[in-house]
Design a protein around this motif. Structure first.
Motif, PDB file in Angstrom:
ATOM      1  N   ALA A 222       0.838  -1.201   0.000  1.00 47.13           N
ATOM      2  CA  ALA A 222       0.000   0.000   0.000  1.00 47.13           C
ATOM      3  C   ALA A 222       0.875   1.254   0.000  1.00 47.13           C
ATOM      4  O   ALA A 222       0.573   2.241  -0.680  1.00 47.13           O
ATOM      5  CB  ALA A 222      -0.924  -0.003   1.216  1.00 47.13           C
TER       6      ALA A 222
ATOM      7  N   PHE B  44      -3.951   5.745   0.202  1.00 44.05           N
ATOM      8  CA  PHE B  44      -3.044   4.594   0.260  1.00 44.05           C
ATOM      9  C   PHE B  44      -2.174   4.644   1.515  1.00 44.05           C
ATOM     10  O   PHE B  44      -1.875   3.615   2.118  1.00 44.05           O
ATOM     11  CB  PHE B  44      -2.189   4.517  -1.002  1.00 44.05           C
ATOM     12  CG  PHE B  44      -2.954   3.988  -2.184  1.00 44.05           C
ATOM     13  CD1 PHE B  44      -3.501   2.722  -2.145  1.00 44.05           C
ATOM     14  CD2 PHE B  44      -3.148   4.760  -3.312  1.00 44.05           C
ATOM     15  CE1 PHE B  44      -4.220   2.218  -3.206  1.00 44.05           C
ATOM     16  CE2 PHE B  44      -3.875   4.272  -4.383  1.00 44.05           C
ATOM     17  CZ  PHE B  44      -4.411   2.999  -4.337  1.00 44.05           C
TER      18      PHE B  44
ATOM     19  N   TRP C 214       2.115   1.949  -3.388  1.00 42.43           N
ATOM     20  CA  TRP C 214       1.048   2.531  -4.211  1.00 42.43           C
ATOM     21  C   TRP C 214       0.886   4.023  -3.889  1.00 42.43           C
ATOM     22  O   TRP C 214       0.657   4.842  -4.779  1.00 42.43           O
ATOM     23  CB  TRP C 214      -0.248   1.754  -3.964  1.00 42.43           C
ATOM     24  CG  TRP C 214      -0.859   1.233  -5.220  1.00 42.43           C
ATOM     25  CD1 TRP C 214      -2.078   1.563  -5.712  1.00 42.43           C
ATOM     26  CD2 TRP C 214      -0.288   0.293  -6.161  1.00 42.43           C
ATOM     27  NE1 TRP C 214      -2.299   0.889  -6.898  1.00 42.43           N
ATOM     28  CE2 TRP C 214      -1.229   0.108  -7.196  1.00 42.43           C
ATOM     29  CE3 TRP C 214       0.924  -0.402  -6.244  1.00 42.43           C
ATOM     30  CZ2 TRP C 214      -0.993  -0.725  -8.290  1.00 42.43           C
ATOM     31  CZ3 TRP C 214       1.155  -1.234  -7.322  1.00 42.43           C
ATOM     32  CH2 TRP C 214       0.216  -1.389  -8.318  1.00 42.43           C
ATOM     33  N   ALA C 215       1.025   4.367  -2.606  1.00 38.92           N
ATOM     34  CA  ALA C 215       0.972   5.786  -2.226  1.00 38.92           C
ATOM     35  C   ALA C 215       2.122   6.547  -2.885  1.00 38.92           C
ATOM     36  O   ALA C 215       1.929   7.651  -3.416  1.00 38.92           O
ATOM     37  CB  ALA C 215       1.048   5.920  -0.705  1.00 38.92           C
TER      38      ALA C 215
END
Lengths: 103, 206
Positions: free
Chosen positions: B83, B103, B86-87
């Motif tokens: 995650a 995210f 993804w951020a």
């Protein structure tokens, strides 16, 4: 930035491959222990190999360490640290195991 | 797509000016810190290695390890790492700070779940009398797992602080650089966890 979306897609794919590889390696590690398919002496070497492989995957995918010139400094720093750590870590294990033997 | 751009640190969408150079130097400095942390973790691992079997008649690896809980913790931490990446990507490609924050909050929630699971496990250890002072093995186990848990907790504080900064100031170059460094820290902790679940828990009951 017309190629930005292509580049973004490529990076997402790389991260996703990294995630899938990590999950596969982790499941393999747990399966090695829970199913007991390997002979007793082989389980721990298998765990070490699986863990090292996963660490390399993480370094490559999530921490962006690779062999390009741009990352040479990061890689050299990492390798030198691992060398120092190997000397101190294995030295500790060696000396303490030797002492335990003589006790 | 150029290979060079793909290999750049995620979140380094700063062009090639002075700011980008400064950010690269900061990231390298953060790598130096991470490597000192790696030495710390590595030596605590080595101490743990010398203490394997030093259970002094107390609880050993079989009693201490709950593989189901360890599997869930591993999944939570890996999910958290993913995650966070993804951020970083939504920050790098200017997908808006809302997406980045979402995210980041996924990453934080997942890591918080990890800490809660770990806390429950450690509380169980206290219940069965597997406290750090019981044996050398347990001292080393608590030191290693506790050190990692503390690092994750500090990382969570970092996410909290950066979330506030992003809300207040937006994704400025300075904040992007900070998020990038926190990302390195985050992924580094996942690597340490790979060592812990393999060498401490799985190898303990293998």
């Amino acid at each position: 930035m017309s190629d930005a979306s292509d580049e973004e897609r490529a990076e997402r794919r790389l991260y996703s491959i990294g995630l899938i590889l990590s999950v596969v390696l982790t499941v393999a590690s747990f399966a090695t222990v829970t199913t007991g398919i390997l002979p007793r002496g082989w389980a721990i070497p298998a765990l070490i190999v699986l863990a090292l492989t996963q660490i390399v995957v993480h370094l490559r995918v999530f921490l962006h360490i690779d062999l390009t010139r741009q990352k040479r400094e990061d890689l050299q720093l990492l390798l030198f640290t691992v060398l120092l750590l190997a000397i101190m870590g294995f030295g500790t294990l060696w000396i303490m195991a030797n002492l335990a033997e003589r006790m | 797509m150029s290979a060079k751009a793909q290999n750049a640190h995620p979140g380094m969408n700063l062009g090639y000016g002075e700011g980008a150079r400064k950010a690269e130097v900061d990231v390298f400095g953060f790598w130096v810190f991470l490597m000192t942390d790696l030495v710390t973790f590595g030596l605590v691992f080595a101490i743990f290695g010398t203490m394997v079997g030093a259970t002094a008649g107390g609880p050993g690896p079989e009693e201490v390890t709950d593989l189901r809980s360890i599997a869930i913790q591993t999944a939570l931490l890996l999910g958290s790492s993913f995650a966070f990446s993804w951020a970083s990507l939504s920050m790098k490609y200017d997908r808006g700070r809302g997406r980045t924050l979402i995210f980041l909050s996924f990453a934080a929630t997942s890591a918080l779940g990890f800490l809660v699971m770990e806390f429950i496990d450690l509380r169980h250890l206290v219940e069965i009398g597997a406290t750090p002072q019981r044996s050398g093995y347990l001292s080393a186990l608590w030191a290693l797992v506790g050190l990692h848990g503390l690092h994750v907790a500090v990382g969570l504080l970092g996410v909290g602080s950066l979330t506030g900064q992003i809300l207040l100031y937006g994704l400025t170059d300075k904040i992007k650089s900070r998020v990038t460094r926190l990302g390195l820290y985050w992924h580094f902790l996942d690597i340490v966890w790979v060592g812990i679940f393999s060498m401490v828990y799985l190898a303990g009951v293998a």
